[in-house]
Scaffold this motif. Sequence first.
Motif, short mmCIF file in Angstrom:
data_model
loop_
_atom_site.label_atom_id
_atom_site.label_comp_id
_atom_site.label_asym_id
_atom_site.label_seq_id
_atom_site.Cartn_x
_atom_site.Cartn_y
_atom_site.Cartn_z
N GLN A 58 -11.59 85.52 94.57
CA GLN A 58 -11.78 86.69 93.71
C GLN A 58 -12.54 86.36 92.43
O GLN A 58 -13.40 87.13 91.99
CB GLN A 58 -10.42 87.29 93.36
CG GLN A 58 -9.68 87.89 94.52
CD GLN A 58 -8.24 88.14 94.17
OE1 GLN A 58 -7.93 88.53 93.04
NE2 GLN A 58 -7.35 87.89 95.11
N VAL A 59 -12.19 85.24 91.80
CA VAL A 59 -12.86 84.87 90.55
C VAL A 59 -14.36 84.76 90.79
O VAL A 59 -15.18 85.21 89.97
CB VAL A 59 -12.29 83.54 90.00
CG1 VAL A 59 -13.15 83.02 88.86
CG2 VAL A 59 -10.85 83.75 89.54
N SER A 60 -14.74 84.21 91.94
CA SER A 60 -16.15 84.07 92.26
C SER A 60 -16.82 85.42 92.47
O SER A 60 -17.90 85.68 91.94
CB SER A 60 -16.31 83.19 93.52
OG SER A 60 -17.64 83.12 93.92
N ILE A 62 -15.79 88.38 91.49
CA ILE A 62 -15.79 89.18 90.27
C ILE A 62 -17.04 88.88 89.46
O ILE A 62 -17.70 89.78 88.92
CB ILE A 62 -14.52 88.92 89.45
CG1 ILE A 62 -13.32 89.62 90.09
CG2 ILE A 62 -14.68 89.42 88.01
CD1 ILE A 62 -11.99 89.24 89.48
N ARG A 63 -17.40 87.60 89.37
CA ARG A 63 -18.64 87.23 88.69
C ARG A 63 -19.86 87.75 89.44
O ARG A 63 -20.81 88.25 88.84
CB ARG A 63 -18.73 85.69 88.56
CG ARG A 63 -17.81 85.10 87.52
CD ARG A 63 -17.87 83.58 87.52
NE ARG A 63 -19.22 83.08 87.28
CZ ARG A 63 -19.77 82.93 86.08
NH1 ARG A 63 -19.08 83.25 85.00
NH2 ARG A 63 -20.98 82.46 85.96
N SER A 198 -18.00 86.68 82.03
CA SER A 198 -16.86 86.38 82.88
C SER A 198 -16.78 84.88 83.14
O SER A 198 -17.78 84.25 83.47
CB SER A 198 -17.00 87.14 84.20
OG SER A 198 -15.92 86.87 85.05
N THR A 200 -16.07 81.10 84.69
CA THR A 200 -16.03 80.44 85.98
C THR A 200 -14.57 80.12 86.32
O THR A 200 -13.68 80.27 85.49
CB THR A 200 -16.83 79.14 85.95
OG1 THR A 200 -16.24 78.25 84.99
CG2 THR A 200 -18.28 79.40 85.56
N PHE A 201 -14.36 79.64 87.54
CA PHE A 201 -13.00 79.29 87.94
C PHE A 201 -12.42 78.23 87.02
O PHE A 201 -11.27 78.35 86.55
CB PHE A 201 -12.98 78.80 89.38
CG PHE A 201 -11.67 78.18 89.78
CD1 PHE A 201 -10.58 78.98 90.05
CD2 PHE A 201 -11.53 76.81 89.87
CE1 PHE A 201 -9.35 78.42 90.40
CE2 PHE A 201 -10.32 76.24 90.22
CZ PHE A 201 -9.23 77.05 90.49
N ALA A 204 -11.60 79.72 83.63
CA ALA A 204 -10.41 80.59 83.70
C ALA A 204 -9.14 79.76 83.80
O ALA A 204 -8.12 80.08 83.17
CB ALA A 204 -10.53 81.53 84.89
N GLU A 333 -12.98 88.20 80.12
CA GLU A 333 -12.10 87.22 80.73
C GLU A 333 -10.94 87.84 81.50
O GLU A 333 -10.34 87.20 82.37
CB GLU A 333 -11.53 86.30 79.64
CG GLU A 333 -12.58 85.52 78.88
CD GLU A 333 -12.06 84.93 77.58
OE1 GLU A 333 -12.72 84.03 77.05
OE2 GLU A 333 -11.01 85.39 77.09
N ALA A 336 -10.84 88.14 85.61
CA ALA A 336 -10.69 86.84 86.27
C ALA A 336 -9.28 86.28 86.09
O ALA A 336 -8.70 85.72 87.02
CB ALA A 336 -11.73 85.87 85.73
#
Length: 400
Positions: A58-60, A62-63, A198, A200-201, A204, A333, A336
């Motif tokens: 998801q984090v990826s 979302i970006r 936003s 990155t993993f 975050a 932020e 993420a």
Amino acid sequence: MKNVTLLGVSLTMFLIFVGFSSGQFHSYLFESRGIKGLQIGLIIMAGQGLGILSPLFQVSIIRRFHGPRQPLMLMLGGAGAALAVLPHLRGFWPLLIGFCLFSFCGSGIFPLNAACTLEAMRNHGHGAYFRIRSLGTLGFLVGCVVSVFFPTLNDLPLLYGGFAAFLFFALAMVAWEYRFAPSAEAASVLPLGRTGGSPTFSAALGLLREPRTLRLLILLGVMNFANAMATGVQGNYLVDRWHQGQRTISMAWVVSTACEVPLMLLCAAVLRRFGLRYVIGLGILGTLLKLAGLAVAGEVWQYYLALTLHGCFFSGALTGFSVFLDRTYRKEERAALQALAPVFYAGIPASLAGLTAGLVWHAFSLRAVYLLSGGIAVAAAGYALVLLRNSGQSGDKNVL
């Protein structure tokens, strides 16, 4: 987000939770298909374990998609498809694969929807988020009430098909209501002094290691481990101990969910009057009383009485933590972090809880699962008391 209506936000929350009321039946479905206690624990562990990978994905995305809307749509579609086929599967490996798909997608839906909802409700205050979230609980309650009228094993495929349909309805609502790009309005600059888009993993993950956030993640993770042990085998325990059939599973969830709605509204009032740490404290204390009550219940009515506090963890602790993230971090932020944090307070603890419950059930009994759960909750509540008392010395009632 622009032009998102309160009706659209509310209906999306409601539909998602109706779909996820399927959770009352998962372990019971597995047992009805001939899966043994230890194997059920392994399925739950594997599903929750794979769900841990979901926030990383998801984090990826979302970006990639510049916001949580499209990732939310993707997860809703995957979870709905998995629910539709799950009751038609037979054998350990097909059920394992089906549940893993559901868990992977399902674990992303709540944090992504929280990110979308909080952004849409930005001008209404965080108290409004608790009220909107209570409509999700109402949706879960509706799903449980309807399930009472389908009390046989043969009804499970129909029930699961209905749960899947509600997730697809939620997907259509998100596609329509959240179709506008997020507002370009800059978020307030916090004292932390962070800049950029936003994260990155790895960035975050670094934000979640900040002391206040990390302490809360540890607290929620331990308490969720205890809570997931109890809820993961609840259907099996009710049927095995009191021999009242499948209907008692739905009745238990009706009791617990009906009481969650006023608890959510109570948390909104506590937030407004006393501050966020009291909301989280209410959630932890209520969960302790619930798990202790389940452990010592000798009659089914006593078990139901303890379940009246089931919503404390979700309305106080978890919803309060979502508000904490929203207040503490920058706009870029938040999405993420809302997606990544459940790895630590839900995914890993729930995965370990599933395995632990299966092992304890296999080695001792279902009752022993509840006794262990209550003991862990006592330890977590003790840590919470120290944490929340120390945070009160800062004089800031809004954050910990």
